[in-house]
Scaffold this active site. Structure first.
Site, mmCIF file in Angstrom:
data_model
loop_
_atom_site.group_PDB
_atom_site.id
_atom_site.type_symbol
_atom_site.label_atom_id
_atom_site.label_comp_id
_atom_site.label_asym_id
_atom_site.label_seq_id
_atom_site.Cartn_x
_atom_site.Cartn_y
_atom_site.Cartn_z
ATOM 1 C CG ASP A 112 -1.391 -3.332 8.835
ATOM 2 O OD1 ASP A 112 -2.370 -3.647 7.738
ATOM 3 O OD2 ASP A 112 -0.769 -4.560 9.903
ATOM 4 C CE1 TYR A 216 -4.974 -9.806 9.053
ATOM 5 C CE2 TYR A 216 -2.592 -10.307 9.959
ATOM 6 C CZ TYR A 216 -3.806 -9.206 8.984
ATOM 7 O OH TYR A 216 -2.828 -8.619 8.146
ATOM 8 C CG HIS A 272 -1.081 -0.620 4.239
ATOM 9 N ND1 HIS A 272 -2.264 -0.199 4.701
ATOM 10 C CD2 HIS A 272 -0.644 -1.447 4.284
ATOM 11 C CE1 HIS A 272 -2.447 -0.488 5.684
ATOM 12 N NE2 HIS A 272 -1.616 -1.803 5.695
#
Length: 306
Positions: A112, A216, A272
């Site tokens: 990730d 982000y 994931h």
């Protein structure tokens, strides 16, 4: 280097792990170590901590000296207001590994957001990163313009919005984070409620969600930084979950744009959360990949024939 004495009940289930804290001036990094052998650094993503590697650590510690930090702002590390571009986060890891642990070279794995951090670290210190593995993430600025898959990764834009996600999720961290664990795995129970509770322990701390969202918000900066980076020369292993976005194949495709020697594919039965869903497959892939490097070293030193 300072050892941390307090363990949570969930952390005690990871065998032979030692907790440490590195004071780096602008940030304090918590990390765990286990085992002995060639150094192997494991970098987690969002909304997780070093704890995502617990099953992998148990299997790898017999052959490797494993180092698993909590990234800046996450887990039990401190939460600075700034510094969430991946070059800065990678430098945190570099300072821990090279200064606190005095390591000159190591294997490196990122899952990730830990993937772009690992990539940035490999770009900055190519002679130190012997081999690199990236799990279920693409690299911002890899030559494509759609890191978020035309909105399929809806949370990217939401998290990048200033202040709004903090306001809407404060006090409801369990509702919000549990949604990701239920929906991003191969099955809704890919990560158990008890393990989600360990993640919530840290993500409920003051400033933790904001720090996570800052990863982000730095995406545009990361993309610009990476567009200027030379192609990686060390061997790279790229793995995606077969039940994840793009059936896992986009990970290999992305890494081939930024590195010269890439192999990999998909991990069957995983979404994931690969380190928790299919740790045995992952450990097997890691050992085969890193063993190639160890054999190469033996050949160079004349200790084994080709």
């Amino acid at each position: 280097m300072r050892r941390r004495s307090g363990w949570t009940a969930r952390e005690r289930q990871v065998a032979d792990v030692t907790h440490h804290e590195a004071e780096l001036g602008d940030v304090r990094i918590h990390y765990v170590t286990a085992g002995s052998g060639p150094p192997l650094v494991l970098l987690h993503g969002w909304p997780q901590t070093w704890y995502t590697w617990r099953y992998v650590i148990d299997d790898l510690a017999g052959q490797y000296f494993v180092i698993a930090p909590d990234l800046r702002g996450l887990g039990d590390s401190s939460r600075p207001v700034s510094g969430y571009d991946k070059r800065t986060v990678a430098d945190d890891v570099w300072r821990v590994v090279s200064r606190d642990l005095e390591l000159r070279s190591f294997y490196l794995v990122g899952h990730d957001w830990g993937g772009p951090v690992a990539y940035a670290l490999a770009v900055a210190h190519p002679d130190a990163v012997t081999r690199l593995a990236i799990l279920d993430v693409t690299i911002p600025g890899d030559g494509t313009t759609n890191f978020s898959q035309s909105g399929k990764r809806w949370h990217h834009g939401f998290h990048a919005t200033r202040d709004l996600p903090e306001a809407l999720t404060a006090g409801r961290e369990d509702v919000y984070l549990e949604w990701f664990f239920r929906n991003f795995g191969a099955t809704p129970t890919a990560v158990s409620p008890d393990d989600v509770a360990e993640y919530l322990r840290t993500y409920r701390m003051p400033g933790a969600l904001r720090a996570g969202f800052e990863y982000y918000r730095a995406l545009e900066r990361d993309s610009l930084d990476n567009r200027k980076s030379p192609k990686l020369q060390m061997p790279v292993l790229a793995l995606g979950g077969a039940c994840s976005w793009g059936r896992g194949l986009e990970v290999v495709e992305s890494l081939r744009r930024v590195a010269r020697d890439v192999r990999g594919g998909v991990v069957e039965g995983a979404g994931h959360w690969i380190p928790e869903e299919q740790p045995e497959q992952l450990v097997k892939a890691f050992k085969a990949f890193f063993r190639e490097s160890q054999r190469e070293q033996l050949v160079k030193t004349g200790r084994v024939s080709c």
